[in-house]
Design an enzyme around this catalytic site. Structure first.
Site, PDB file in Angstrom:
ATOM      1  N   TYR A   1      10.151  -7.681 -21.236  1.00 37.48           N
ATOM      2  CA  TYR A   1       9.050  -7.682 -20.272  1.00 37.48           C
ATOM      3  C   TYR A   1       8.127  -8.889 -20.463  1.00 37.48           C
ATOM      4  CZ  TYR A   1       6.160  -5.863 -16.611  1.00 37.48           C
ATOM      5  OH  TYR A   1       5.498  -5.744 -15.404  1.00 37.48           O
TER       6      TYR A   1
ATOM      7  N   LEU B   1       4.075   3.373 -16.259  1.00 40.83           N
ATOM      8  CA  LEU B   1       4.287   4.630 -15.537  1.00 40.83           C
ATOM      9  C   LEU B   1       5.671   4.663 -14.924  1.00 40.83           C
ATOM     10  CD1 LEU B   1       0.906   4.948 -13.636  1.00 40.83           C
ATOM     11  CD2 LEU B   1       1.711   6.466 -15.409  1.00 40.83           C
ATOM     12  N   VAL B   2       6.117   5.858 -14.565  1.00 33.76           N
ATOM     13  CA  VAL B   2       7.383   5.996 -13.842  1.00 33.76           C
ATOM     14  C   VAL B   2       7.143   5.523 -12.412  1.00 33.76           C
ATOM     15  CG1 VAL B   2       9.196   7.563 -13.070  1.00 33.76           C
ATOM     16  CG2 VAL B   2       8.039   7.992 -15.245  1.00 33.76           C
ATOM     17  N   THR B   3       7.762   4.405 -12.057  1.00 29.64           N
ATOM     18  CA  THR B   3       7.723   3.905 -10.679  1.00 29.64           C
ATOM     19  C   THR B   3       9.150   3.511 -10.307  1.00 29.64           C
ATOM     20  OG1 THR B   3       7.378   1.599 -11.354  1.00 29.64           O
ATOM     21  CG2 THR B   3       5.389   2.938 -10.991  1.00 29.64           C
TER      22      THR B   3
ATOM     23  N   ASP C   1       6.685  -8.088   6.410  1.00 27.35           N
ATOM     24  CA  ASP C   1       6.824  -8.893   5.194  1.00 27.35           C
ATOM     25  C   ASP C   1       5.505  -9.601   4.866  1.00 27.35           C
ATOM     26  OD1 ASP C   1       7.512 -10.594   3.168  1.00 27.35           O
ATOM     27  OD2 ASP C   1       9.006 -11.735   4.302  1.00 27.35           O
ATOM     28  N   ALA C   2       4.810  -9.095   3.859  1.00 30.26           N
ATOM     29  CA  ALA C   2       3.493  -9.642   3.484  1.00 30.26           C
ATOM     30  C   ALA C   2       3.585 -11.084   2.989  1.00 30.26           C
ATOM     31  CB  ALA C   2       2.843  -8.764   2.419  1.00 30.26           C
TER      32      ALA C   2
ATOM     33  N   ALA D   1       0.796  -1.246   0.000  1.00 26.92           N
ATOM     34  CA  ALA D   1       0.000   0.000   0.000  1.00 26.92           C
ATOM     35  C   ALA D   1       0.819   1.282   0.000  1.00 26.92           C
ATOM     36  CB  ALA D   1      -0.927  -0.003   1.223  1.00 26.92           C
TER      37      ALA D   1
ATOM     38  N   ALA E   1       5.472  -5.676  -4.768  1.00 25.26           N
ATOM     39  CA  ALA E   1       6.652  -5.707  -5.642  1.00 25.26           C
ATOM     40  C   ALA E   1       7.861  -5.859  -4.736  1.00 25.26           C
ATOM     41  CB  ALA E   1       6.751  -4.419  -6.446  1.00 25.26           C
TER      42      ALA E   1
ATOM     43  N   THR F   1       3.427   2.586  -2.172  1.00 29.33           N
ATOM     44  CA  THR F   1       3.908   3.325  -3.356  1.00 29.33           C
ATOM     45  C   THR F   1       3.073   2.935  -4.578  1.00 29.33           C
ATOM     46  OG1 THR F   1       5.527   1.620  -3.950  1.00 29.33           O
ATOM     47  CG2 THR F   1       6.334   3.408  -2.551  1.00 29.33           C
TER      48      THR F   1
END
Length: 389
Positions: free
Chosen positions: A234, A272-274, A110-111, A48, A139, A50
């Site tokens: 990718y 997108l820019v991440t 840690d999920a 949740a 991620a 970023t």
């Protein structure tokens, strides 16, 4: 202390607390301007802090007025070392939501672990009863298998053969040729274990078994497809293999949720820019060109615009689903005229004309914003307390 951006390769090692807060506030403002959505009321967001996960938490809270439980794994400030951007993001959102008298619970851990799953289930039982939406937006570079204890690593490689193409160093604006080498079978499997659907399924099974899923529950994980120019690195690479696994899991989750009339969805989102995408060779150049083309056409969206639109379509019953039942909010990116314009620009681009033919300058600005730098209305010469927002 005065906080300035510091880099190690493509990673920014510092974050600005006030800048991160401003970034979150800007996203909240967008949602408020666009109005309420009659939708989820109790939402669990896994990842949740970023990007798309943060946008999901904001839209759930501010558009749907939902109670939100957000899970992330972020670094607190220590000595002269700032906290991670995600830590400031979550703290900012939590403060804002609680200031409005609404519920926002955050778990930092840690999920992938059984311990965090148990903690989250207990918190849902105590504070929310049951959840009606689960967003899966994790991620991570590594994952420890909760059963075997083995640690798996993800990697960014091709499958089968090496691939050479152009990439952008957005720090310098240089266009360089880069060759990506193929992954071993072990690396392909490691990436699937980290970024595939296994953990998503474990979460849904654990939540169902604990009886904390509402009848009609929906769960959504995020994916990306993109154009052919990015396929070798990718969609046809190690990440693509993992995303295929994630997408296959959506259908399996729908079967698991059948008794609750629930559904598992994949939402295919825009490039997108991440923090993640900026490190992917070739993709950074593609995004720079994409931004320029979409801005000129007036169709550009960021994380918050994408997720607000996805929530609206989801709860107003007009989802744009493809033949594989995936939600397509990458539709504006993949529009024929947009992709045709990118195809025309791609072969022409060089270090000399990159700022003219692409939005490389904005890519850099957007990257800095992820860490709270370069936002309007923030005085970066001021001393700030790095332990809070």
């Amino acid at each position: 202390m005065i906080v300035e951006p510091k880099f190690r390769g493509f990673i920014c090692t510092t974050s600005h607390p006030i800048g991160c807060k401003k970034n979150v506030e800007n996203q909240i403002e967008y949602v408020k301007e666009n109005g309420k959505i009659e939708g989820a009321k109790r939402v669990l967001v896994l990842g949740a802090s970023t990007g798309y996960g943060l946008a999901s938490a904001i839209v759930a809270s501010e558009a749907c007025d939902a109670e939100v439980l957000g899970v992330s794994f972020e670094r607190e400030a220590k000595g002269k070392r700032t906290a991670s951007a995600g830590w400031y993001n979550i703290e900012s959102l939590k403060k804002f939501v609680e200031g409005e008298g609404k519920k926002f619970i955050s778990v930092n851990g840690d999920a992938f672990s059984n311990e965090v799953k148990s903690e989250v289930i207990d918190l849902i039982k105590e504070n929310m009863g049951k959840v009606d939406l689960v967003i899966y937006s994790l991620a991570a570079p590594k994952r420890k298998d909760p059963v075997s204890g083995e640690v798996y690593s993800s990697c960014l490689k091709t499958v089968g053969a090496p691939f050479t193409s152009k990439t952008l160093d957005f720090h310098t604006g240089e266009i360089q040729d880069i060759t990506i080498n193929p992954a071993t079978e072990e690396e392909i499997e490691g990436t699937r274990k980290v970024m595939g659907g296994e953990d998503w399924m474990l979460w849904i099974e654990a939540l169902k078994e604990a009886n904390v899923l509402e009848n009609g529950v929906k769960t959504i994980a995020y994916s990306y497809i993109g154009p052919e120019v990015t396929y070798p690195i990718y969609r046809e690479g190690t990440i693509g293999r993992a995303k295929n696994d994630l997408e296959k899991t959506a259908g399996e989750i729908t079967k698991v949720l059948k008794s609750l009339n629930g559904e598992g969805y994949i939402s295919v989102n825009k490039a997108l820019v991440t923090q993640a995408s900026s490190a992917i060779p070739i993709v950074s150049l593609y995004i720079s060109i994409l931004y320029k083309v979409m801005k000129e056409k007036g169709t550009h969206e960021g994380c918050i615009e994408q997720i607000y639109r996805m929530f609206k379509e989801l709860y107003e019953g007009n989802l744009n689903l493809d033949s594989e039942n995936r939600i397509r909010i990458d539709d504006l990116e993949m529009a024929e005229d947009v992709q045709k314009a990118i195809e025309e620009i791609w072969p022409q681009i060089t270090s000399e004309n990159v700022f003219e033919l692409s939005d490389a300058e904005d890519f850099k600005k957007e990257f800095f914003k992820l860490f709270g730098f370069g936002l309007e209305g923030v005085d970066y010469s001021e001393d700030v307390d790095i332990t809070t927002v």
